[in-house]
Design an enzyme around this catalytic site. Sequence first.
Site: not given
Length: 322
Positions: A50, A133, A151
């Site tokens: 991520e 997020y 997002d």
Amino acid sequence: MAVSAETTSRTDTRQIAALHRCLLDWYAQNARSFGWRTRQNDAYLVLVAEVMLQQTQTARVEIKLPQFLERFPTVYELAAADNATIVRAWQGMGYNNRAIRLRDCARAIIERHKGHVPETMEELLALPGIGRYTASAILVFAYGRDLPVVDVNIQRVYSRLFGRMATTAETLSEKETHDLALQLYPVGKSSVWHQALMDMGALYCTARAPKCAVCPLNDLCRSAFAMAEAQRQKRPEPSWRGEPNRIWRGRVVEILRGSASGQWTNSAQILARLFTGEVFTDEEETEMRAWLHGLAEGLRRDRLVEVRSAAVSQWAELRLEQ
Ligand code: SF4
């Protein structure tokens, strides 16, 4: 640009059920296959993936993630890396300070959580470099929690599906999107649902040129075929010779990555590498030295490089922070 709340129509149960069916059926047949999706219950892998995906294209992350994980297979190897090592390992990813923050995050996970990536929103948000997020993505994709994940791509898809956007630049506000996200994900399927939305945003509902004619959701979408293409305004940012300083910063770090470990490089040499073959007047050279030293100072503040004055010249020397 966020549009006002009046443009958001109320969602109803039938519409949501139809959307669930349509998107999940499409995803079952068309999901993009990424390495990080095959080991979703590995929280460390999800964390690294991520952070990489925040500002780097998926195709590049596909290549770099396995290399990075081979080098730093657990949070312990990552935490042990010094700045120069981690910046070298980040080569090709851009935005190098992400690498330092990720390493700092690994250290905090060891110090505060005995090496286990935490499983609560509060603890995740307290880690260096972890925003809402990324925290949601870890909880949903690694730990299977039922939560909304939002997002910019998911915000764009939700906005268009439910908000009748007039141009491709408009979105609902963050609050409206979050409210929608809370009521929209199918209970028990948050992980697959949000991945399906991400794929939809990447393959059909792209920022500039949505492919409404072939989009599997076009019957359910309030903005289908309705948006004018917007000219995107570039955000003003500090530049030099027509290119943003963040690009120049990346080039300086790239030059230092090519030096032997621990070796200092004179900034006059760096300038020569940045502008190969160009000849400068004394006045230009003074101006460029000041600019380069300003750039180096920013990199030093971000803990990417060390800077020292050269004994016999006005040119500072640089190396990756050790
Ligand atoms: Fe996006 Fe067009 Fe599909 Fe709507 S129909 S979700 S605007 S690509």
